[in-house]
Design an enzyme around this catalytic site. Sequence first.
Site, PDB file in Angstrom:
ATOM      1  N   ASN A 151     -93.694  99.866  28.338  1.00 21.27           N
ATOM      2  CA  ASN A 151     -93.260 101.228  28.595  1.00 21.27           C
ATOM      3  C   ASN A 151     -92.697 101.313  30.007  1.00 21.27           C
ATOM      4  O   ASN A 151     -93.339 100.844  30.962  1.00 21.27           O
ATOM      5  CB  ASN A 151     -94.456 102.191  28.511  1.00 21.27           C
ATOM      6  CG  ASN A 151     -94.049 103.653  28.577  1.00 21.27           C
ATOM      7  OD1 ASN A 151     -93.445 104.173  27.645  1.00 21.27           O
ATOM      8  ND2 ASN A 151     -94.355 104.301  29.686  1.00 21.27           N
ATOM      9  N   GLU A 152     -91.541 101.866  30.146  1.00 21.83           N
ATOM     10  CA  GLU A 152     -90.947 102.084  31.479  1.00 21.83           C
ATOM     11  C   GLU A 152     -91.271 100.969  32.469  1.00 21.83           C
ATOM     12  O   GLU A 152     -91.899 101.194  33.514  1.00 21.83           O
ATOM     13  CB  GLU A 152     -91.378 103.439  32.041  1.00 21.83           C
ATOM     14  CG  GLU A 152     -90.821 104.599  31.254  1.00 21.83           C
ATOM     15  CD  GLU A 152     -91.041 105.952  31.938  1.00 21.83           C
ATOM     16  OE1 GLU A 152     -91.951 106.067  32.774  1.00 21.83           O
ATOM     17  OE2 GLU A 152     -90.292 106.886  31.621  1.00 21.83           O
ATOM     18  N   CYS A 162     -96.037  85.495  42.478  1.00 16.24           N
ATOM     19  CA  CYS A 162     -94.630  85.891  42.588  1.00 16.24           C
ATOM     20  C   CYS A 162     -93.939  85.040  43.648  1.00 16.24           C
ATOM     21  O   CYS A 162     -92.780  84.646  43.468  1.00 16.24           O
ATOM     22  CB  CYS A 162     -94.515  87.378  42.906  1.00 16.24           C
ATOM     23  SG  CYS A 162     -94.860  88.409  41.467  1.00 16.24           S
ATOM     24  N   GLU A 309     -87.703 109.794  25.275  1.00 15.08           N
ATOM     25  CA  GLU A 309     -88.622 110.827  25.744  1.00 15.08           C
ATOM     26  C   GLU A 309     -87.859 111.925  26.462  1.00 15.08           C
ATOM     27  O   GLU A 309     -86.916 111.660  27.190  1.00 15.08           O
ATOM     28  CB  GLU A 309     -89.617 110.266  26.783  1.00 15.08           C
ATOM     29  CG  GLU A 309     -90.613 109.259  26.286  1.00 15.08           C
ATOM     30  CD  GLU A 309     -91.531 108.788  27.426  1.00 15.08           C
ATOM     31  OE1 GLU A 309     -91.710 109.532  28.409  1.00 15.08           O
ATOM     32  OE2 GLU A 309     -92.036 107.662  27.332  1.00 15.08           O
ATOM     33  N   LYS A 358    -102.486 116.158  31.479  1.00 15.58           N
ATOM     34  CA  LYS A 358    -102.948 117.266  30.638  1.00 15.58           C
ATOM     35  C   LYS A 358    -102.109 118.525  30.818  1.00 15.58           C
ATOM     36  O   LYS A 358    -102.139 119.420  29.986  1.00 15.58           O
ATOM     37  CB  LYS A 358    -104.426 117.547  30.854  1.00 15.58           C
ATOM     38  CG  LYS A 358    -104.845 117.943  32.244  1.00 15.58           C
ATOM     39  CD  LYS A 358    -106.353 118.144  32.279  1.00 15.58           C
ATOM     40  CE  LYS A 358    -106.895 118.400  33.675  1.00 15.58           C
ATOM     41  NZ  LYS A 358    -106.654 117.307  34.622  1.00 15.58           N
ATOM     42  N   HIS A 360     -98.813 118.328  31.074  1.00 16.02           N
ATOM     43  CA  HIS A 360     -97.454 117.967  30.648  1.00 16.02           C
ATOM     44  C   HIS A 360     -97.173 118.635  29.313  1.00 16.02           C
ATOM     45  O   HIS A 360     -98.016 118.622  28.411  1.00 16.02           O
ATOM     46  CB  HIS A 360     -97.356 116.442  30.514  1.00 16.02           C
ATOM     47  CG  HIS A 360     -95.955 115.927  30.413  1.00 16.02           C
ATOM     48  ND1 HIS A 360     -95.170 116.117  29.304  1.00 16.02           N
ATOM     49  CD2 HIS A 360     -95.206 115.235  31.301  1.00 16.02           C
ATOM     50  CE1 HIS A 360     -93.985 115.549  29.521  1.00 16.02           C
ATOM     51  NE2 HIS A 360     -93.984 115.007  30.720  1.00 16.02           N
TER      52      HIS A 360
HETATM   53  C1  GLA Z   1     -92.857 108.719  31.284  1.00 12.75           C
HETATM   54  C2  GLA Z   1     -93.800 107.854  30.483  1.00 12.75           C
HETATM   55  C3  GLA Z   1     -94.727 108.633  29.627  1.00 12.75           C
HETATM   56  C4  GLA Z   1     -95.223 109.866  30.325  1.00 12.75           C
HETATM   57  C5  GLA Z   1     -94.042 110.691  30.780  1.00 12.75           C
HETATM   58  C6  GLA Z   1     -94.430 111.974  31.456  1.00 12.75           C
HETATM   59  O1  GLA Z   1     -91.621 108.859  30.772  1.00 12.75           O
HETATM   60  O2  GLA Z   1     -93.139 106.889  29.708  1.00 12.75           O
HETATM   61  O3  GLA Z   1     -95.800 107.788  29.286  1.00 12.75           O
HETATM   62  O4  GLA Z   1     -95.978 109.496  31.427  1.00 12.75           O
HETATM   63  O5  GLA Z   1     -93.304 109.951  31.703  1.00 12.75           O
HETATM   64  O6  GLA Z   1     -93.302 112.696  31.880  1.00 12.75           O
HETATM   65 ZN    ZN Z   2     -97.063  89.091  41.430  1.00 12.66          ZN
END
Ligand code: GLA
Ligand code: ZN
Length: 674
Positions: A151-152, A162, A309, A358, A360
């Site tokens: 994720n992100e 590293c 998202e 919570k 959001h």
């Molecule tokens: C990101 C994350 C999510 C959540 C949102 C909240 O985009 O991927 O898990 O934390 O932000 O805005």
């Molecule tokens: Zn590292």
Amino acid sequence: MTMINEKLPKIWYGGDYNPEQWEKEDWDEDVRIFKLAGIDVATLNVFSWALNQPDEETYNFEWLDEQIDRLYQNGIYTCLATSTAAHPAWMAKKYPDVLRVDYQGRKRKFGGRHNSCPNSPTYRKYAERIADRLGERYKDHPGVLIWHVSNEYGGYCYCDNCAVSFRKWLQEKYGNLEALNKAWNTRFWGHTFYEWDEIVVPNAVSEEWNGNSTNFQGISLDYRIFQSESLLDCFILERDVLKKHNPDIPVTTNLMGTYNELDYFKWGKEMDVVSWDNYPSYNTPESFTAMRHDLMRGLKSGQPFMLMEQTPSQQNWQPYNSLKRPGVMRLWSYQAVARGADTVMFFQLRRSVGACEKYHGAVIEHVGHENTRVFRETAALGKELAELSETLLDARVPAKVAIVFDWENRWATELSSGPSKALDYVNEVHKYYDALFGENISVDMVGVEEDLSKYELVFAPVLYMVKSGYADKVKEFVQNGGTFVTTFFSGIVNEHDLVTVGGYPGELRDLLGIWVEEIDALPPEVKNQIVMKNDEGSLSGSYDCSLLFDIIHSEGAEVLAEYGSDFYAGTPVITCNSYGKGKAYYVGTCPDKAFLTDFVKTVCEEKQVKPLLEVPKGVEVTERRKDGSSFFFILNHNADEVVLGNVEGTDLLTGKEMNGNTSLEAYGVMIVKQ
Ligand code: GLA
Ligand code: ZN
């Protein structure tokens, strides 16, 4: 090219869903409410590594089987995450190599998320292993639409692992220390390296400070490229193991628009489909969001992307988490679709009760039922998107204008000490984008590898770094009739951030027909003037400019405008050089908005690139095209109704025939087919 929607050929509608944070009795209620909103995709398993793997040997996916099955039986598909974006506490305790060392040189303890060292052998081993188990288990599940790896991805690590990997990476890149010393210009301040292990990672305890200031641009630039690739390697590791089980399930990970730390053009190549998370704040210019959508579409040369998202209403992590005004969630969703999104998805489907998110926004708020404004807007949009799907899916966004965007150039610009701390690459790019956006001219945001021959006009603001071969590519484009526009602080360095000596703008000098002798930098509030010598298209009179001021000699270029004041008053500031069949413009300073508006109008008109439609101010227009039909998205960002003039066609959303005075309500949307 992957058509993402194969299994579910419609605009996917849904978002992040965390049933594991809830009790069983809530689940049926969720499904009932999802159905009311037309939600048919749930992103599961984003942060469930600790649940999936309670210890080193044990895996437990029964909960996930149950959720995927339950949703599928109810007509809801799964976007299945691999859960590797936050490692379990036991792993951090037992194998501290998964923990990052931060910019200040501090070894982290367990906590947070997006927290694993990308070069940790433990992290890589267990991330690959859990992806393997998930791939094996769900490869044939009819409900699984797509893989959402981690994720992100983001953040850098500065640990010893590293450091070791970085040295290996450098050895591969440079072959020997002589080449490295040369590329980093290490004779400066006596930094010559004689052994590879003398090289340490650049952070606040070595060469850097403030996140983007450095003594040595060479090492800092390489470290950014290396960390971006390290994280990308983690993505590839999981992707490949998932593909081994079923090559037909597409794989993505959610990106973040203009996020600084990753070179997304390299990432785009490795993903079947680009997806991204769009979180504008209440005062983000709509052109900035539009630019980010276009950039995400550009990562795969125009292939439609996923809006993975967005919040249905408010966020929790901004300083002021304003609500999306009635209609704005719908408007911004269509803005994504208008620019190439084939999905509209939210974070999150149900608002959690504890921890930092919570507050959001969510489709199902804390009240727990569907009788809310946010839900009503969500449901209305779900219905509309379902009806539009077949028509719009996979439609392309045609553009004759490109803006070049390059992460390495961005890093190099930011890392350079001088000439001005107020110079911000993304901001400078956005100024040109904004001017084109204001004219409703479609733009592709392209990387330096993109073929330019399909464009009439290419803008490359602050093309500070000219990579090997790029000058020739641009020259060929202009030679063949294209118009190229670049600005101050361009053509200065090569890809190692070493200055091209012999006169700025280096490799672009003959193309532009100028020599920049000096670069003046003044505080942003200090203005000079761009004084037009004659009227040129829409350009006339005098405009303000600031930031940087190149002192230019023409070497064959036509001088269109001169500075109005200071000791370089009367010397060239805007030039145009004929080159082959085309033209190359140079904008030697940072002009005000009025100049940029008139300038883009002028150069676009010259190339017969026209606004999509003539509409009132604050109204955005884009085009998607499919099977010979054009779909014009007309988006009213104004808080007031506007009257559209001579727009013709039928609005797909209302079936309404447009005539000379069709009005569009505040935050309203029309999709006109022609
Ligand atoms: C990101 C994350 C999510 C959540 C949102 C909240 O985009 O991927 O898990 O934390 O932000 O805005
Ligand atoms: Zn590292």
